[in-house]
Design an enzyme around this catalytic site. Structure first.
Site, PDB file in Angstrom:
ATOM      1  N   HIS A   1       0.816  -1.216   0.000  1.00 16.54           N
ATOM      2  CA  HIS A   1       0.000   0.000   0.000  1.00 16.54           C
ATOM      3  C   HIS A   1       0.852   1.270   0.000  1.00 16.54           C
ATOM      4  O   HIS A   1       0.361   2.344  -0.332  1.00 16.54           O
ATOM      5  CB  HIS A   1      -0.984   0.005   1.179  1.00 16.54           C
ATOM      6  CG  HIS A   1      -0.373   0.307   2.517  1.00 16.54           C
ATOM      7  ND1 HIS A   1      -0.104  -0.661   3.457  1.00 16.54           N
ATOM      8  CD2 HIS A   1       0.000   1.477   3.086  1.00 16.54           C
ATOM      9  CE1 HIS A   1       0.399  -0.108   4.537  1.00 16.54           C
ATOM     10  NE2 HIS A   1       0.480   1.194   4.338  1.00 16.54           N
TER      11      HIS A   1
ATOM     12  N   ASP B   1      -0.138  -7.567   1.437  1.00 18.03           N
ATOM     13  CA  ASP B   1       0.315  -6.183   1.542  1.00 18.03           C
ATOM     14  C   ASP B   1       1.838  -6.094   1.574  1.00 18.03           C
ATOM     15  O   ASP B   1       2.422  -5.379   2.387  1.00 18.03           O
ATOM     16  CB  ASP B   1      -0.275  -5.496   2.776  1.00 18.03           C
ATOM     17  CG  ASP B   1      -0.095  -3.975   2.742  1.00 18.03           C
ATOM     18  OD1 ASP B   1       0.057  -3.419   1.630  1.00 18.03           O
ATOM     19  OD2 ASP B   1      -0.088  -3.357   3.818  1.00 18.03           O
TER      20      ASP B   1
ATOM     21  N   GLY C   1       3.502   6.355   7.942  1.00 22.40           N
ATOM     22  CA  GLY C   1       4.901   6.527   7.553  1.00 22.40           C
ATOM     23  C   GLY C   1       5.785   5.404   8.048  1.00 22.40           C
ATOM     24  O   GLY C   1       6.846   5.137   7.491  1.00 22.40           O
ATOM     25  N   ASN C   2       5.339   4.730   9.134  1.00 24.00           N
ATOM     26  CA  ASN C   2       6.056   3.545   9.601  1.00 24.00           C
ATOM     27  C   ASN C   2       5.816   2.348   8.689  1.00 24.00           C
ATOM     28  O   ASN C   2       6.566   1.365   8.734  1.00 24.00           O
ATOM     29  CB  ASN C   2       5.605   3.158  11.011  1.00 24.00           C
ATOM     30  CG  ASN C   2       6.357   3.883  12.104  1.00 24.00           C
ATOM     31  OD1 ASN C   2       5.856   4.851  12.654  1.00 24.00           O
ATOM     32  ND2 ASN C   2       7.558   3.411  12.414  1.00 24.00           N
ATOM     33  N   SER C   3       4.766   2.399   7.874  1.00 27.57           N
ATOM     34  CA  SER C   3       4.379   1.251   7.057  1.00 27.57           C
ATOM     35  C   SER C   3       5.541   0.729   6.229  1.00 27.57           C
ATOM     36  O   SER C   3       6.227   1.487   5.548  1.00 27.57           O
ATOM     37  CB  SER C   3       3.230   1.633   6.131  1.00 27.57           C
ATOM     38  OG  SER C   3       2.058   1.908   6.851  1.00 27.57           O
TER      39      SER C   3
END
Length: 288
Positions: free
Chosen positions: A75, A105, A179-181
């Site tokens: 994503h 994901d 933003g950690n994704s």
């Protein structure tokens, strides 16, 4: 106000002491100090910035190998027209999406580099509830890149429904934000045991405030996805460690191989060349 007589020998200097070295913070017996984990791991974490028709997005990634492979969340790079990766030394590189698993994901990127610092990967199947973990990422974007947070494994095999699909994830109370994704979740040995992917935020349906509920994809699931991708990569790409090769380059390679095997009948080259051309139509781009 009233008059005050100050002593003539007044001394306003502060008695400054040498600051002691900070003690090692070891939250789990047998593990590394938190400071050492960060120093060991930070060069294996990258920032990801994407631009597309509908705007921009950012996230975090984990270096898989020194020759340019990086894993992140799908994503983060979904619908990206251009992807940039920033390394810990501030060097910025263009990236290519070479593989994806929409259901899990996960996405794999490639950058042209030969000296990246790959992360060390652990075994997420050995995690227990209560184990200490830490996360590194870019909460709220590159302004806060390299942010380090700690917590514990709050639950294992937690089923989470996201966009109509069910993911089985590690739950943690380590602080995660947008933003950690795609960033790493480490155990206390500095090994990646998960890829952070989501968090609950805001209020529940009952109005209760939600805090400290984040999730990561178990690294063993990531390994399975990488094995599937590796099986699909053409041998030429694995050996050359490139993602795109032109038709002319592969035909040239076939010619060299045929010349080296001159003892084989002359039609060897044409057979090999036909096999290459049958498989190609212009350029190879490995995306699934």
């Amino acid at each position: 106000n009233h008059d005050v007589t100050l002593p003539q020998d007044a001394d306003l200097s502060m008695n400054m002491q040498d600051a002691p070295v900070s003690p090692e913070n070891i939250p789990q017996k047998g593990g590394l100090p938190l400071q050492d984990i960060y120093e060991k791991a930070i060069d294996s974490v990258v920032s990801i910035f994407c631009t597309g028709k509908t705007g921009t997005s950012s996230g975090t990634g984990v270096v898989l190998s020194k020759n340019g492979y990086i894993v992140t969340n799908y994503h983060v790079v979904e619908n990206a027209a251009a992807i940039e990766v920033r390394l810990s030394d501030q060097n910025q590189l263009s990236a290519t999406l070479i593989g994806k698993d929409v259901i899990s994901d996960l996405a794999v990127l490639y950058v042209e580099a030969s000296n990246l610092v790959p992360a060390e990967f652990g075994d997420s199947n050995t995690l227990r509830v209560g184990d200490s973990v830490v996360a590194i990422g870019d909460p709220l974007g590159m302004k806060y890149r390299g942010t380090y947070t700690d917590g514990i494994v709050s639950a294992i095999n937690r089923d989470v429904i996201a966009e109509g699909r069910t993911l089985t994830l590690i739950q943690t109370n380590a602080a995660l934000n947008s933003g950690n994704s795609g960033g790493p979740l480490f155990n206390m040995y500095g090994e990646v045991v998960g890829v952070t992917t989501a968090k609950y935020s805001g209020n529940s349906s009952s109005g209760a405030t939600i805090e400290g509920i984040g999730f990561a994809i178990p690294i063993d699931d990531v390994k399975d996805m990488l094995d599937d991708l590796s099986a699909q990569l053409p041998a030429e790409l694995k050996q050359a460690q490139t993602i795109v090769q032109s038709r002319e380059e592969l035909v040239s390679q076939a010619r060299r191989e045929a010349e080296n095997l001159y003892v084989v009948r002359r039609h060897y080259f044409f057979t090999l060349r036909r096999r290459v051309l049958d498989r190609l139509d212009g350029e190879i781009t490995v995306v699934y």
